[in-house]
Design a protein around this motif. Structure first.
Motif, mmCIF file in Angstrom:
data_model
loop_
_atom_site.group_PDB
_atom_site.id
_atom_site.type_symbol
_atom_site.label_atom_id
_atom_site.label_comp_id
_atom_site.label_asym_id
_atom_site.label_seq_id
_atom_site.Cartn_x
_atom_site.Cartn_y
_atom_site.Cartn_z
ATOM 1 N N SER A 81 17.593 37.169 -6.740
ATOM 2 C CA SER A 81 17.424 38.924 -7.029
ATOM 3 C C SER A 81 18.405 39.543 -6.343
ATOM 4 O O SER A 81 18.833 39.216 -5.349
ATOM 5 N N ASP A 131 14.374 46.307 -0.456
ATOM 6 C CA ASP A 131 13.603 45.426 -1.514
ATOM 7 C C ASP A 131 14.226 44.850 -2.294
ATOM 8 O O ASP A 131 15.445 45.045 -2.722
ATOM 9 N N ASN A 132 13.578 44.069 -2.984
ATOM 10 C CA ASN A 132 14.057 43.283 -4.329
ATOM 11 C C ASN A 132 13.732 44.029 -5.537
ATOM 12 O O ASN A 132 14.376 43.688 -6.724
ATOM 13 N N VAL A 133 13.055 45.109 -5.664
ATOM 14 C CA VAL A 133 12.952 46.022 -6.741
ATOM 15 C C VAL A 133 13.420 47.448 -6.454
ATOM 16 O O VAL A 133 13.251 47.798 -5.235
ATOM 17 N N GLY A 256 6.705 48.125 -8.147
ATOM 18 C CA GLY A 256 7.160 46.746 -8.149
ATOM 19 C C GLY A 256 6.551 45.843 -7.232
ATOM 20 O O GLY A 256 5.315 45.662 -7.423
ATOM 21 N N SER A 257 7.079 45.667 -6.302
ATOM 22 C CA SER A 257 6.335 44.613 -5.209
ATOM 23 C C SER A 257 5.277 45.485 -4.613
ATOM 24 O O SER A 257 5.525 46.630 -4.311
#
Length: 270
Positions: A81, A131-133, A256-257
């Motif tokens: 990601s 974050d990965n989002v 998202g997360s």
């Protein structure tokens, strides 16, 4: 800032080391804990995502030496990601204090969000988030912190001054001001948007926060309202929330997360 070439067992060890050199003990007015939270998803030690998180957080603390806001993106590659990150310092901080605050925040988020794919931490003087989002450029008016002080014993004049301060913070004069301060007598206020918002989104966020603060805090001597992308605060005289007495994590979702915000008491990270 040169980094050692050895492999770290945690993506945050480097920031715990940096904090020893960059962060003065108990930097009054900047490093008091306000809120924070961690993604419930975890990443694996030694993964490409760990490397990406290291790179993003290193970029944040380095950039804070020269500017009060910046964001970075590490693109997705090889099935891993992307990572998005930003920091922002309170608008009245100089570069030195901004850098110290960001380093302090990163040392704390590294401890609290060990191996989490995302984390956010707001101190009095700065905000850091990764974050990965993607959350960059996304308006988010989720209420994160809402606190009100005790009421005035005689509050007619105080309410007038409070409304005057908040109205000034909300006013538009044709220039983009993501950081705003106002004062009326011994009552003062401050407001700030995160730097990835457009001028119209910033104004919308602040107007929403100010409206809620007026409704929720009534005739309180002080009030804090933090939304995910902006905050508004006011205080009368020496009264304020003293947020650092109880470290507090709350729950926040941002499309998202999910972030797990725990309640932590008597947990001193300073």
């Amino acid at each position: 800032m040169a980094l050692p070439t050895r492999k770290f067992s945690s993506p945050f060890v480097i920031f715990l080391i940096l904090s020893i050199f960059l962060v003065a003990p108990s930097y009054s007015g900047t490093d008091t804990f306000v809120f924070g939270g961690c993604s419930q998803l975890k990443f694996t030690s030694g993964s490409q995502y760990e490397y990406n998180v290291n790179s993003i957080l290193t970029s944040l603390v380095n950039s804070a030496m020269f500017t009060s806001y910046n964001n970075f993106t590490m693109s997705a590659s090889g099935g891993f990601s992307a990572v998005y990150g930003l920091f922002q310092c309170r608008g009245d901080l100089n570069n030195r204090d901004c850098n110290r605050c960001v380093a302090k925040a990163l040392s704390q988020i590294g401890t609290l969000c060990f191996y989490s794919t995302g984390g956010v931490l707001q101190l009095e003087g700065c905000l850091v988030k990764y974050d990965n989002v993607t959350f960059l450029g996304v308006e988010d008016k989720t209420v994160v912190v809402k606190k009100c002080g005790p009421s005035f014993s005689s509050y007619s004049d105080a309410l007038t001054r409070r409304d005057s301060v908040l109205s000034y913070l909300e006013a538009i004069d044709g220039t983009y001001k993501p950081f705003r301060i106002s004062k009326s007598g011994n009552l003062q206020g401050v407001a700030q948007c995160v730097g990835d918002l457009s001028p119209s989104e910033c104004q919308d966020c602040l107007s929403d926060a100010i409206g809620q603060l007026k409704t929720e805090c009534g005739a309180a001597k002080w009030g804090d309202l933090y939304l995910a992308k902006c905050y508004v605060r006011f205080s009368e005289g020496g009264y304020h929330s003293h947020a650092g007495k109880n470290k507090r994590f709350r729950h926040l979702f941002n499309g998202g997360s999910s972030y797990l915000f725990l309640f932590i008491f008597l947990f001193n990270l300073v």
